[in-house]
Design a protein around this motif. Structure first.
Motif, PDB file in Angstrom:
ATOM      1  N   LEU A  57       0.801  -1.333   0.119  1.00 11.51           N
ATOM      2  CA  LEU A  57       0.135   0.019   0.232  1.00 11.51           C
ATOM      3  C   LEU A  57       0.936   1.133  -0.187  1.00 11.51           C
ATOM      4  O   LEU A  57       1.835   1.491   0.910  1.00 11.51           O
ATOM      5  N   GLU A  58       0.782   2.313  -1.013  1.00  9.36           N
ATOM      6  CA  GLU A  58       1.449   3.280  -1.318  1.00  9.36           C
ATOM      7  C   GLU A  58       0.978   4.499  -1.205  1.00  9.36           C
ATOM      8  O   GLU A  58       1.373   5.662  -1.457  1.00  9.36           O
ATOM      9  N   GLY A  59      -0.324   4.399  -0.835  1.00  8.90           N
ATOM     10  CA  GLY A  59      -1.358   5.573  -1.212  1.00  8.90           C
ATOM     11  C   GLY A  59      -2.737   5.174  -0.642  1.00  8.90           C
ATOM     12  O   GLY A  59      -3.277   4.238  -1.023  1.00  8.90           O
ATOM     13  N   THR A  72      -0.160  10.492  -1.340  1.00 11.54           N
ATOM     14  CA  THR A  72      -0.430   9.981  -2.590  1.00 11.54           C
ATOM     15  C   THR A  72       0.643  10.832  -3.332  1.00 11.54           C
ATOM     16  O   THR A  72       1.140  11.998  -3.090  1.00 11.54           O
ATOM     17  N   ASP A  73       0.844  10.351  -4.475  1.00 10.89           N
ATOM     18  CA  ASP A  73       1.813  11.040  -5.448  1.00 10.89           C
ATOM     19  C   ASP A  73       0.819  11.024  -6.942  1.00 10.89           C
ATOM     20  O   ASP A  73      -0.242  10.818  -6.920  1.00 10.89           O
ATOM     21  N   SER A  74       1.552  11.882  -7.992  1.00  8.70           N
ATOM     22  CA  SER A  74       0.824  12.076  -9.043  1.00  8.70           C
ATOM     23  C   SER A  74       0.314  10.917  -9.621  1.00  8.70           C
ATOM     24  O   SER A  74      -0.796  10.844 -10.363  1.00  8.70           O
ATOM     25  N   VAL A  75       1.198   9.549  -9.425  1.00  9.04           N
ATOM     26  CA  VAL A  75       0.733   8.363 -10.386  1.00  9.04           C
ATOM     27  C   VAL A  75      -0.513   7.976  -9.370  1.00  9.04           C
ATOM     28  O   VAL A  75      -1.520   7.335 -10.287  1.00  9.04           O
ATOM     29  N   SER A  76      -0.363   7.778  -8.059  1.00  6.60           N
ATOM     30  CA  SER A  76      -1.568   7.197  -7.498  1.00  6.60           C
ATOM     31  C   SER A  76      -2.588   7.952  -7.177  1.00  6.60           C
ATOM     32  O   SER A  76      -3.802   7.737  -7.622  1.00  6.60           O
TER      33      SER A  76
END
Length: 281
Positions: A57-59, A72-76
């Motif tokens: 889990l990254e976002g 969150t980052d732009s990809v997520s």
């Protein structure tokens, strides 16, 4: 044709620890979502969207009346935005949280959600771990936790604050549901008040608690008492009490244009750690 596995999914109770671990990367910023996770029974039903990379889990994004991105980052955010467009259809009341995440996520969902009622793009996020009394700030000794028999006194103050802040009243017709929310807050010991002559003249709520942090919201002083220097000692007393009663870190966020409130928070020792944004729908 092979179907590509989407990197987002709705999380369930088995993901609770991983979601809290993600919130703990920046606990003061993410306390709203951490509190919702901690308060919830098994939280299925499409409330929490997770983004995974290589099974980790990254976002994530809380998706209920409020939409709140976490780490969150732009990809997520692109993947979460796609999921939100499909699953929510613009039914949220607001997006809120760290400004870089909220504003980018809003750009991604806005075409399908319409124009916002208001966009508050710069809201200083403030934190303190220091009791204001240690800084020599005078405390208003009248500040105390609200009592169950005072819910009907607190309700008008809460409704006045909500209407002034959000732009519309918290209920139309019956106040039953709104009163129940206030009663639940009071029952948890999360509403602090000053009552004089059987009237609430000051109140503040602890809206979210988790990961060692308590987020204050709903700060209100009776309009006829404003500009008299009463807010600083009252708010200092709330922060002092919350640090003792509830959590070792106190947070809140404030509109950048509210210069009086920002000066007051600075006087009681709160300092900016990041910037939030809110999109009201």
């Amino acid at each position: 044709m092979l179907r590509m596995r989407t990197p987002t999914r709705f999380l369930g109770s088995a993901d609770r620890d991983a979601a809290l671990e993600l919130c703990a990367r920046h606990p003061a910023e993410n306390v709203f979502v951490a509190a919702r996770i901690l308060e919830a029974a098994p939280f299925g039903g499409g409330t929490l969207i997770g983004y995974e990379e290589d099974g980790r889990l990254e976002g994530l994004c809380w998706s209920n009346a409020n939409v709140v991105p976490v780490e969150t980052d732009s990809v997520s955010r692109q993947a979460i935005g796609d999921r939100l467009r499909r699953s929510r259809g613009g039914r949220a009341a607001s997006l809120l949280g760290p400004a870089d995440q909220v504003l980018d996520l809003w750009d991604r969902v806005q075409p399908g959600w319409g124009r916002p009622r208001a966009l508050r793009g710069v809201q200083p996020h403030l934190v303190t771990t220091t009791p204001p009394s240690r800084l020599g700030v005078t405390l208003d000794e009248r500040v105390r936790r609200g009592r169950a028999d005072e819910v009907d006194l607190i309700l008008p103050a809460a409704a006045h604050m909500f209407t002034a802040e959000i732009g519309y009243p918290p209920y139309r017709g019956s106040s039953r549901s709104y009163r129940a929310l206030i009663a639940a807050m009071v029952e948890r010991g999360h509403t602090y008040v000053v009552v004089e002559n059987n009237e609430v003249i000051f109140k503040a709520d602890v809206g979210s608690v988790g990961l060692g942090c308590a987020q204050i919201q709903g700060v209100w002083l009776a309009p006829w008492l404003r500009g008299q220097g009463l807010g600083t000692p009252a708010m200092a007393a709330v922060v002092e009490r919350v640090l003792v009663d509830i959590a070792p870190t106190v947070t809140l966020y404030v509109n950048d244009y509210n210069t009086a409130a920002r000066a007051m928070y600075a006087r009681i020792g709160m300092h900016q750690t990041s910037t939030f944004a809110t999109v009201l729908l």
